[in-house]
Design an enzyme around this catalytic site. Structure first.
Site, PDB file in Angstrom:
ATOM      1  N   GLU A  79       0.836  -1.202   0.000  1.00 54.96           N
ATOM      2  CA  GLU A  79       0.000   0.000   0.000  1.00 54.96           C
ATOM      3  C   GLU A  79       0.876   1.260   0.000  1.00 54.96           C
ATOM      4  O   GLU A  79       1.826   1.362   0.789  1.00 54.96           O
ATOM      5  CB  GLU A  79      -0.889  -0.043   1.249  1.00 54.96           C
ATOM      6  CG  GLU A  79      -1.837   1.105   1.438  1.00 54.96           C
ATOM      7  CD  GLU A  79      -2.692   0.941   2.693  1.00 54.96           C
ATOM      8  OE1 GLU A  79      -3.632   1.736   2.869  1.00 54.96           O
ATOM      9  OE2 GLU A  79      -2.405   0.022   3.495  1.00 54.96           O
ATOM     10  N   CYS A 137      -5.603  -3.214   2.288  1.00 52.59           N
ATOM     11  CA  CYS A 137      -5.427  -3.320   3.735  1.00 52.59           C
ATOM     12  C   CYS A 137      -6.732  -3.464   4.506  1.00 52.59           C
ATOM     13  O   CYS A 137      -7.310  -4.531   4.577  1.00 52.59           O
ATOM     14  CB  CYS A 137      -4.623  -2.114   4.239  1.00 52.59           C
ATOM     15  SG  CYS A 137      -3.867  -2.421   5.878  1.00 52.59           S
ATOM     16  N   LYS A 163      -9.163   2.530  -2.288  1.00 56.02           N
ATOM     17  CA  LYS A 163      -9.504   1.858  -1.040  1.00 56.02           C
ATOM     18  C   LYS A 163     -10.934   2.218  -0.641  1.00 56.02           C
ATOM     19  O   LYS A 163     -11.354   3.370  -0.749  1.00 56.02           O
ATOM     20  CB  LYS A 163      -8.514   2.289   0.047  1.00 56.02           C
ATOM     21  CG  LYS A 163      -8.565   1.499   1.348  1.00 56.02           C
ATOM     22  CD  LYS A 163      -7.405   1.911   2.238  1.00 56.02           C
ATOM     23  CE  LYS A 163      -7.314   1.095   3.509  1.00 56.02           C
ATOM     24  NZ  LYS A 163      -6.105   1.440   4.298  1.00 56.02           N
TER      25      LYS A 163
END
Length: 646
Positions: free
Chosen positions: A47, A172, A116
């Site tokens: 990330e 994540c 994300k």
């Protein structure tokens, strides 16, 4: 990518916080090593690897955002010659907001940007200060000079050379929430989920990551590649460990240990995953990505991608039914033994039977059946002398197996009866006009059917049940006499493969606490597997060895697992068998017995179509009421032709 295997790599490069030039150099080097040295076709970097994850308010700096955009363009250009799809983390400004994105890069082109979805702003995480959640709908944005860059969560990347390889990304925290985006990705067709992460290190978190990654890969029947930020991100109160993971359908294939070398490389079998989803009626999926509201970008791994071959590094278990680790093996044995015993106990209780009849030969299978019966009787509080162990010596019975049968019945306190079959079988030969000196299938099967008749009649006399002894491997091969040892009133071993039978008997020998019982069980384990239907040799030893006739059971159990559990095609079964068992068997031997397996597996289905009840104990079974609905008259031509072409 032959046979549907795709080599993947999760790599943690060294990064410096906010040093874009350094990070691009490190990411290029990491991607190049994964592609050129490891042969990876899909490479996942962490990330925000282009800038570093822990930049905090520096993300508001125009200089950093512009440098990140230019840095990604440079990364794409410098990896243009690599035959791989690469995913790398980068901040993206679109519509006046900042997004934490996974950039998919291939052949010098940025194929798309996946933002994300879930932005953590709790405890040590403060992403909501800088980033906003990404939209699901895919639109076109201006990025690195390209106004037509795909942007959105609902974005899949498909491989032109291997249709089963469909890649999606989440980032994540997306994995840690109650409904991860990867669930929708998989239902839209993704077989490989890539997670670009910057998950800091705290006590116990590595174990939780493993469970999340392996669990999600199991639920979604997918491959899952997880690349996490390393120690270069560590700053202020946070330390990062570079924990990299590769999982497939619940199994962890590779792991880069926290604070280790920062890489995990293995192969995902996307063809198996696609087949498994087809088999599972509860795996709901859209007819196409577009029908699920997804956009698709395609990538190419090169004209030679389908034939390009790198070393297979994932572990292929030569004994898939038997755990290698001793503790897990003992746990598995206890689990299987309990399932068998409780299944039999229920049948005995339901039929109000206080007697069980077992043909005890002194071989492995009947020994296990007796041990299961003993456990079942103990569970029900029934006296063990309600178990009638019938030894039926015939033309091929040796002193060793006869004595072991008698001793075993004595040590477990079962009732032992002896009924010789020689006279009855000779009378039968006379009745049907068969020459006893001709040791053909009639000679053998007459003995097996005589034994079954005795057991059935004794069960009728005593108001009990005949307990079957045949195992899963024998049923797969049809190595049973139809209406002979093929038949019983409850077949306790029907779900247990031969390689596991041996370990179950050893498990009881190790744990029974009775020296005499253990001694007999160990000698049974040391006895060659045989139906003992042909006369013994001159020195009284077993003349008929099953594995000389049908092949090694460890090979057949490997074949059985791949064919029945994984639906693997013949050429791929052969390839995997060579990989897993090639040190013990040469190629000719493996291929020869694989052909035998397919011939018998198809030809003997009629026996499996009328099996008695028996407990399913594992993920592979042949009951016509459960796992295997196979026509008795199907032809093996297609499967054998594939092997002949090798």
């Amino acid at each position: 990518m032959r046979d549907g295997f795709v080599k993947v790599a999760a790599v943690t490069p060294e990064v410096r916080v906010a040093d874009v030039s350094f990070n691009v150099e490190a990411c290029v080097a990491a991607a190049r090593q994964a592609a050129e040295k490891d042969g990876a076709a899909v490479i996942v970097l962490p990330e925000l690897a282009i800038t570093g994850y822990t930049c905090e308010d520096l993300f508001w700096q125009e200089s950093l955002v512009r440098a990140a955009e230019a840095g990604l363009a440079e990364f794409a250009a410098r990896t243009a010659d690599l035959p791989a799809l690469i995913l790398v983390g980068v901040p993206v400004r679109a519509g006046g907001k900042l997004y934490n994105c996974a950039a998919a890069v291939s052949r010098g082109e940025v194929l798309g940007l996946v933002p994300k979805t879930h932005i953590p702003t709790y405890n040590e995480f403060y992403e909501g200060r800088h980033f906003v959640p990404g939209p699901a709908e895919v639109t076109l944005v201006l990025f690195a000079g390209n106004r037509d860059t795909l942007f959105g969560t609902n974005l899949l990347f498909t491989c032109e050379e291997l249709p089963e390889l469909v890649v999606a990304a989440e980032i994540c925290e997306d994995l840690w929430v109650p409904a991860p985006p990867s669930t929708a990705h998989a239902q839209a067709g993704a077989t490989l989920i890539c997670n670009l992460s910057a998950s800091n290190a705290i006590v116990g978190k590595a174990d939780y990551r493993r469970s999340l990654v392996s669990g999600q890969s199991a639920r979604l029947v997918c491959g899952y590649v997880y690349a996490s930020a390393g120690t270069g991100e560590s700053t202020q109160d946070l330390v990062f460990s570079g924990h990299d993971l590769v999982a497939e359908n619940g199994r962890l294939l590779a792991e880069g240990s926290p604070f280790g070398d920062g890489r995990a490389v293995s192969e995902i079998d996307v063809r198996f995953l696609a087949a498994e989803r087809t088999r599972m009626s509860t795996f709901e999926c859209a007819s196409s990505p577009e029908a699920a509201g997804y956009a698709v970008a395609s990538f190419s791994l090169g004209a030679d991608a389908a034939t390009r071959e790198t070393a297979l590094t994932r572990y292929v278990d030569p004994h898939p039914f038997v755990p290698t680790d001793a503790a897990r093996r003992a746990e598995r044995c206890e689990d299987v033994f309990s399932i068998q015993a409780h299944g039999l106990a229920k049948r005995l209780a339901h039929t109000r039977s206080r007697r069980a009849v077992i043909g005890l030969s002194g071989g492995l299978d009947s020994t296990l059946a007796l041990l299961v019966a003993v456990r079942a009787f103990d569970l029900l509080g029934l006296p063990r002398d309600g178990i009638i162990a019938v030894t039926m010596p015939g033309f091929g019975t040796t002193d060793r197996t006869y004595n072991n049968a008698c001793e075993l019945a004595r040590t477990v306190r079962a009732e032992l009866r002896e009924v010789g079959i020689a006279a009855a079988v000779r009378q039968h030969f006379a009745d049907i006009g068969h020459d006893e000196s001709v040791h053909d299938v009639t000679y053998e099967n007459s003995q097996a059917r005589e034994r079954t008749q005795i057991l059935m009649d004794v069960a009728n006399q005593e108001g009990g049940l005949v307990i079957g002894t045949g195992d899963l491997s024998e049923l797969a091969l049809g190595w049973a006499t139809y209406n002979g040892d093929h038949m019983s009133m409850y077949a306790v071993n029907a779900g247990v493969p031969k390689t596991l039978v041996r370990h179950l008997v050893r498990y009881v020998a190790d744990t029974c606490g009775d020296a005499d019982e253990a001694r007999v069980l160990l000698d049974v384990l040391d006895t060659p597997v045989s139906p003992e239907l042909l006369p013994a040799t001159g020195d009284g030893t077993i003349a008929q060895r099953t594995e000389d006739l049908v092949g090694p059971y460890e090979l057949h159990d490997f074949f059985l697992y791949e064919v029945l559990r994984r639906g693997t095609n013949p050429a791929k079964v052969y390839r995997l068998a060579r990989y897993a068992l090639g040190e013990k068997y040469d190629d000719e031997t493996i291929l020869s017995w694989l052909k035998v397996f397919y011939r018998r597996y198809f030809a003997q289905q009629f026996k499996r179509s009328c099996l008695p009840d028996g407990p399913k104990v594992g993920s592979a079974a042949v009951s016509p009421r459960g796992d295997l609905r196979m026509p008795s008259d199907a032809c093996a031509t297609l499967w054998l032709a594939e092997l002949e072409a090798l």
